[in-house]
Every structure is written in C-alpha cells, then in structure tokens.
Design a protein around this motif. Structure first.
Motif, PDB file in Angstrom:
ATOM      1  N   TYR A 222     -11.628  -1.678   8.791  1.00  0.00           N
ATOM      2  CA  TYR A 222     -11.203  -1.434  10.083  1.00  0.00           C
ATOM      3  C   TYR A 222     -10.905   0.118  10.362  1.00  0.00           C
ATOM      4  CZ  TYR A 222      -6.521  -2.202   8.033  1.00  0.00           C
ATOM      5  OH  TYR A 222      -5.139  -2.037   7.247  1.00  0.00           O
ATOM      6  N   VAL A 223     -10.491   0.509   9.598  1.00  0.00           N
ATOM      7  CA  VAL A 223     -10.487   2.237  10.100  1.00  0.00           C
ATOM      8  C   VAL A 223     -11.921   2.582  10.468  1.00  0.00           C
ATOM      9  CG1 VAL A 223      -9.843   4.019   9.141  1.00  0.00           C
ATOM     10  CG2 VAL A 223      -8.428   2.605   8.458  1.00  0.00           C
ATOM     11  N   SER A 224     -12.975   2.263   9.707  1.00  0.00           N
ATOM     12  CA  SER A 224     -14.242   2.597  10.057  1.00  0.00           C
ATOM     13  C   SER A 224     -14.510   2.098  11.228  1.00  0.00           C
ATOM     14  CB  SER A 224     -15.145   2.290   8.870  1.00  0.00           C
ATOM     15  OG  SER A 224     -15.272   1.052   8.910  1.00  0.00           O
ATOM     16  N   TYR A 225     -14.008   1.055  11.622  1.00  0.00           N
ATOM     17  CA  TYR A 225     -14.305   0.429  12.773  1.00  0.00           C
ATOM     18  C   TYR A 225     -13.857   1.169  14.032  1.00  0.00           C
ATOM     19  CZ  TYR A 225     -14.496  -3.295  16.516  1.00  0.00           C
ATOM     20  OH  TYR A 225     -14.574  -4.032  17.599  1.00  0.00           O
ATOM     21  N   THR A 226     -12.420   1.485  13.677  1.00  0.00           N
ATOM     22  CA  THR A 226     -11.669   2.355  14.751  1.00  0.00           C
ATOM     23  C   THR A 226     -12.405   3.655  14.752  1.00  0.00           C
ATOM     24  OG1 THR A 226      -9.555   1.259  13.927  1.00  0.00           O
ATOM     25  CG2 THR A 226      -9.611   3.299  15.280  1.00  0.00           C
TER      26      THR A 226
ATOM     27  N   PHE B 144     -10.230  -6.286 -12.654  1.00  0.00           N
ATOM     28  CA  PHE B 144     -11.287  -6.776 -11.989  1.00  0.00           C
ATOM     29  C   PHE B 144     -11.386  -6.036 -10.405  1.00  0.00           C
ATOM     30  CE2 PHE B 144      -8.139 -10.120 -11.271  1.00  0.00           C
ATOM     31  CZ  PHE B 144      -8.480 -10.166  -9.926  1.00  0.00           C
ATOM     32  N   GLN B 145     -12.301  -5.999  -9.882  1.00  0.00           N
ATOM     33  CA  GLN B 145     -12.503  -5.462  -8.611  1.00  0.00           C
ATOM     34  C   GLN B 145     -12.643  -6.736  -7.653  1.00  0.00           C
ATOM     35  OE1 GLN B 145     -15.560  -2.795  -7.342  1.00  0.00           O
ATOM     36  NE2 GLN B 145     -14.314  -2.165  -5.628  1.00  0.00           N
ATOM     37  N   MET B 146     -11.473  -6.673  -6.606  1.00  0.00           N
ATOM     38  CA  MET B 146     -11.438  -7.809  -5.606  1.00  0.00           C
ATOM     39  C   MET B 146     -12.792  -7.552  -4.666  1.00  0.00           C
ATOM     40  SD  MET B 146      -9.745 -10.432  -5.116  1.00  0.00           S
ATOM     41  CE  MET B 146     -10.390 -11.887  -4.428  1.00  0.00           C
ATOM     42  N   VAL B 147     -13.450  -8.797  -4.578  1.00  0.00           N
ATOM     43  CA  VAL B 147     -14.599  -8.885  -3.798  1.00  0.00           C
ATOM     44  C   VAL B 147     -14.225  -8.447  -2.446  1.00  0.00           C
ATOM     45  CG1 VAL B 147     -14.424 -11.209  -3.123  1.00  0.00           C
ATOM     46  CG2 VAL B 147     -16.671 -10.244  -3.245  1.00  0.00           C
ATOM     47  N   ARG B 148     -15.429  -7.814  -1.774  1.00  0.00           N
ATOM     48  CA  ARG B 148     -15.384  -7.467  -0.238  1.00  0.00           C
ATOM     49  C   ARG B 148     -15.984  -8.499   0.576  1.00  0.00           C
ATOM     50  NH1 ARG B 148     -15.802  -0.959   0.195  1.00  0.00           N
ATOM     51  NH2 ARG B 148     -15.569  -1.373   2.510  1.00  0.00           N
ATOM     52  N   ASP B 149     -15.512  -9.528   0.988  1.00  0.00           N
ATOM     53  CA  ASP B 149     -16.211 -10.612   1.503  1.00  0.00           C
ATOM     54  C   ASP B 149     -15.982 -11.063   3.015  1.00  0.00           C
ATOM     55  OD1 ASP B 149     -13.789 -11.512   1.202  1.00  0.00           O
ATOM     56  OD2 ASP B 149     -13.766 -13.130  -0.311  1.00  0.00           O
ATOM     57  N   TYR B 150     -15.152 -10.018   3.752  1.00  0.00           N
ATOM     58  CA  TYR B 150     -14.944 -10.487   5.254  1.00  0.00           C
ATOM     59  C   TYR B 150     -15.624  -9.673   5.963  1.00  0.00           C
ATOM     60  CZ  TYR B 150     -12.283 -10.986   9.557  1.00  0.00           C
ATOM     61  OH  TYR B 150     -12.085 -11.327  10.840  1.00  0.00           O
TER      62      TYR B 150
ATOM     63  N   TRP C  82     -18.242  -7.300  15.655  1.00  0.00           N
ATOM     64  CA  TRP C  82     -17.147  -6.455  14.944  1.00  0.00           C
ATOM     65  C   TRP C  82     -16.015  -6.793  16.053  1.00  0.00           C
ATOM     66  CZ3 TRP C  82     -15.850  -5.049  10.742  1.00  0.00           C
ATOM     67  CH2 TRP C  82     -16.859  -4.577   9.511  1.00  0.00           C
ATOM     68  N   ASN C  83     -16.117  -7.246  17.129  1.00  0.00           N
ATOM     69  CA  ASN C  83     -14.958  -7.481  17.902  1.00  0.00           C
ATOM     70  C   ASN C  83     -14.330  -8.769  17.618  1.00  0.00           C
ATOM     71  OD1 ASN C  83     -17.231  -9.118  18.826  1.00  0.00           O
ATOM     72  ND2 ASN C  83     -16.302  -9.508  20.818  1.00  0.00           N
ATOM     73  N   LEU C  84     -14.606  -9.486  16.689  1.00  0.00           N
ATOM     74  CA  LEU C  84     -13.904 -10.579  15.862  1.00  0.00           C
ATOM     75  C   LEU C  84     -13.233 -10.120  14.805  1.00  0.00           C
ATOM     76  CD1 LEU C  84     -16.696 -13.277  16.181  1.00  0.00           C
ATOM     77  CD2 LEU C  84     -14.968 -12.803  17.959  1.00  0.00           C
ATOM     78  N   PHE C  85     -13.279  -9.045  14.410  1.00  0.00           N
ATOM     79  CA  PHE C  85     -12.622  -8.494  13.277  1.00  0.00           C
ATOM     80  C   PHE C  85     -11.282  -8.598  13.412  1.00  0.00           C
ATOM     81  CE2 PHE C  85     -11.022  -5.653  10.123  1.00  0.00           C
ATOM     82  CZ  PHE C  85     -11.836  -5.654   8.895  1.00  0.00           C
ATOM     83  N   ASN C  86     -10.658  -9.264  12.259  1.00  0.00           N
ATOM     84  CA  ASN C  86      -9.073  -9.365  12.378  1.00  0.00           C
ATOM     85  C   ASN C  86      -8.716  -8.764  11.029  1.00  0.00           C
ATOM     86  OD1 ASN C  86      -6.324 -10.284  12.338  1.00  0.00           O
ATOM     87  ND2 ASN C  86      -6.857 -12.217  12.088  1.00  0.00           N
ATOM     88  N   ARG C  87      -8.046  -7.599  11.127  1.00  0.00           N
ATOM     89  CA  ARG C  87      -7.467  -6.833   9.893  1.00  0.00           C
ATOM     90  C   ARG C  87      -6.428  -7.865   9.067  1.00  0.00           C
ATOM     91  NH1 ARG C  87      -4.005  -1.553  12.059  1.00  0.00           N
ATOM     92  NH2 ARG C  87      -2.220  -2.875  12.876  1.00  0.00           N
ATOM     93  N   SER C  88      -5.760  -8.877   9.855  1.00  0.00           N
ATOM     94  CA  SER C  88      -4.629  -9.383   9.289  1.00  0.00           C
ATOM     95  C   SER C  88      -5.177 -10.694   8.526  1.00  0.00           C
ATOM     96  CB  SER C  88      -3.454  -9.625  10.062  1.00  0.00           C
ATOM     97  OG  SER C  88      -3.028  -8.471  10.755  1.00  0.00           O
TER      98      SER C  88
ATOM     99  N   PRO D 297      -8.298  -7.864   4.367  1.00  0.00           N
ATOM    100  CA  PRO D 297      -9.376  -7.118   4.636  1.00  0.00           C
ATOM    101  C   PRO D 297      -9.349  -5.452   4.120  1.00  0.00           C
ATOM    102  CG  PRO D 297      -9.430  -8.366   6.400  1.00  0.00           C
ATOM    103  CD  PRO D 297      -8.218  -8.688   5.598  1.00  0.00           C
ATOM    104  N   ALA D 298     -10.063  -4.930   3.607  1.00  0.00           N
ATOM    105  CA  ALA D 298     -10.079  -3.566   3.276  1.00  0.00           C
ATOM    106  C   ALA D 298      -9.644  -2.570   4.217  1.00  0.00           C
ATOM    107  CB  ALA D 298     -11.134  -2.953   2.434  1.00  0.00           C
ATOM    108  N   ARG D 299      -8.764  -1.786   3.973  1.00  0.00           N
ATOM    109  CA  ARG D 299      -8.371  -1.058   5.292  1.00  0.00           C
ATOM    110  C   ARG D 299      -9.399  -0.088   5.797  1.00  0.00           C
ATOM    111  NH1 ARG D 299      -4.357   0.863   2.988  1.00  0.00           N
ATOM    112  NH2 ARG D 299      -2.641  -0.006   3.856  1.00  0.00           N
ATOM    113  N   ASN D 300     -10.361   0.468   4.953  1.00  0.00           N
ATOM    114  CA  ASN D 300     -11.338   1.225   5.296  1.00  0.00           C
ATOM    115  C   ASN D 300     -12.387   0.341   6.226  1.00  0.00           C
ATOM    116  OD1 ASN D 300     -12.225  -0.017   3.306  1.00  0.00           O
ATOM    117  ND2 ASN D 300     -13.591   1.553   2.171  1.00  0.00           N
TER     118      ASN D 300
END
Length: 342
Positions: free
Chosen positions: A303-307, A242-248, A253-259, A298-301
C-alpha cells in the motif's frame, strides 16, 4: 449351556467396548477457533458467522475479527472452540498468563462442541499482554502414544491502558509450557506496543518443542485461509523459518484495504521410536501433533507503493496542467490597437 453363552457374550462385549471407545477418540490434530463450530466437514474447521459461507479451510471463509480476535477489542472473558469432540476424559486445558502464571482451565463438553473459557480482566494487570491457551490430550493405543495439543494466543491489550510493559522482556518474548507434549513457539508476532506485526512477505521463525525440549526433524505445515500451503522441517534445535505468502491482490487498486486480515495455521507433526509410559500403559512409539493459528496483513510496501503511485499520478497531472497553462499563455498575442489613416 445358556450360562456359558451368556458369559461368552458379556466377555466379547467387554473386549469390544474399548475398541469402540477408542474409535471415537480422534488421532488427528486439534485446533482452536474463536468462533463456534457450525459444521465439521472433511476434517476441516468450518467455523463461520451466521449467513456466511465457509471455504472449508481452517477458520472458514471469514477471516475478519470474528474469525480471529483483535488486540484492540479486549473482553473480560473469552471462549475458544475446539475443532473436534473426539478427546479423552484425561484431556487438560491451561492458561499461561504473560507474567508466567499458569491456571487450569475447565473444558466444557457438549454433544457437538468442546470449548474452553478463560478470564482476561480489563486494565493493566497480569493478563495484559500475550496470553497462551492450551489443550493437551494423550492416550495409548496398542504400543503407540498419541499426543495432540492445540494452542491459541490472545494479545489482551488496549492502547488506553498504556504501554507500561514496553521494555519488559518477559512479557514481550514468546513463552512455552514444558508439560505440553508438542508446542509451536513463533517469534516476532507482536511489537513492543502489543500490536500484531506479521505481514505477507515476512520471514517467520519458529521452534517446535516436545515437553519443553527441541523437537528435531519435526514436520511443520503452513496453510493460509486463502489456500496457500507449504511444508518445512525443523533442524536439530527444533527451529525452522518460512516466508509468508503475498496473496492479496484485489481486482482494482481502489478496493485495496491495508487492514484486511488473513489467517494461517501451523501444524506440527513429531513421531518416532519414543519409549515411555502413560497412565500405566507402556508405549514404544509416539505420534504427536500440535497446532497454532495467527493472522497476517497485506505487506506495507504494497500500500506504500500504491500511495507513491497516487502521489506520482497527482504530481504528473499537476505539472501537465501547469505546462498546458504556460503554453497557452505564451501563445497569446498582446492586444494592439490599430489606427487607420484615411
């Protein structure tokens, strides 16, 4: 007459007693948590730290390291709590260490809690890697065997110990224990450095085993602590994915926490016309459940896209400022001294 009534009363009591005892035994799924069970509502584990409200879903509202351990926070001893006290006296717990050794684990039974405690000594050694903790409970009611099992996997690791087992396939691959009635084995939960790798959007592969053999047509339910739910069915080899949901998606975006961790629970149900005998009682049907919980990030892309967006915004601002500066410089007229002749 009085003796007859007394005998009848005792006989009735002895007939009813097993039914009362059986009513206190849970036929529902069991699962482990890293936090003590504070309350128990609607069949959900509402484990939570003091002062935090529970969301009523597996693991409660708190999905940080207190709800699920970190591989970078090793402890010499770990305790896990069961969601229910309704287990039989025959229930057994085990620890399957990374190098393959199996150890019995004592079950601590209290009035409102059931827990197990396992030893995970510090340093590079037999406990370094993925440790599987099991609790298996079986009983026969009528002609049906009920077999409920819970599984917890702890990556016991600290980068300070090194990564000597980086190329040791036996320690890196997921393991299973053949005496467990029903077990969920999930692939690719950690990398060769014993770091968790599951991210939202990832495709997760698993296999359901019954006493070490593939459980075909087993129903697996995936439920995240944020409310997402999905159901899949295993194939003839007991496999499914199954594919894990993207839900974060934070409010800003300044509140985004990649961890920021989330948690999901896998529940397997396997039933059918399975004949056998357990503890001297024969059965014609079986209903087996098994659970396994894990964490995801959270998926790497995301926060990478955010960067990349921040870099693009910075470059755009820089070039805009440079363009304005060049434009203004070009608009400047050189100073000329004018002499008037009289």
């Amino acid at each position: 007459m009085k003796a007859f009534i007394k005998t009848l009363t005792i006989a009735s009591f002895l007939l009813i007693l097993p039914l009362v005892s059986m009513a206190s035994i849970s036929k529902d799924e069991l699962w482990f948590s890293a936090m003590p069970k504070m309350t128990h509502e609607s069949g959900h584990d509402t484990n939570r730290p003091a002062g935090k409200k529970s969301g009523g879903r597996p693991g409660g509202a708190d999905t940080g390291h207190s709800a699920h351990e970190s591989e970078h926070r090793p402890k010499p001893e770990r305790t896990y709590w069961l969601n229910s006290c309704g287990i039989t006296e025959d229930a057994k717990a085990f620890l399957l260490r990374p190098e393959g050794e199996v150890l019995p684990v004592p079950i601590k039974r209290e009035e409102h809690e059931v827990s197990v405690k396992v030893k995970t000594p510090f340093g590079e050694g037999p406990a370094h890697g993925a440790n599987n903790v099991y609790l298996a409970d079986q009983f026969v009611d009528g002609k049906t065997l009920y077999a409920n099992s819970a599984k917890w996997l702890t990556i016991h690791h600290n980068c300070g110990w090194g990564h000597e087992h980086k190329f040791n396939k036996k320690r890196l691959l997921p393991q299973s224990y053949s005496i467990i009635p029903l077990e969920i084995v999930v692939d690719n939960l950690w990398d060769s450095n014993f770091h968790s790798t599951v991210m939202s959007g990832d495709t997760i592969s698993l296999q359901v085993l019954s006493f070490g053999k593939p459980a075909a047509k087993a129903t697996v339910t995936i439920e995240s602590d944020r409310g997402w739910k999905k159901q899949i069915t295993t194939d003839e080899q007991g496999r499914a994915s199954f594919q894990m949901v993207r839900d974060y998606y934070p409010d800003a975006w300044n509140l985004f926490n990649r961890s920021k961790p989330g948690k999901f629970k896998l529940s397997a149900l396997y039933s059918g016309n399975i004949r056998g005998e357990y503890n001297g009682q024969s059965y014609e049907n079986a209903k087996m459940t098994s659970t396994f919980t894990w964490r995801y990030y959270p998926a790497r892309n995301e926060y990478v896209s955010y960067t990349y967006g921040l870099i693009a915004a910075f470059l755009a601002l820089t070039f805009s400022g440079l363009g304005v500066y060049i434009y203004r410089e070009r608009r400047k007229k050189p100073y000329k001294e004018i002499t008037l002749k009289e």
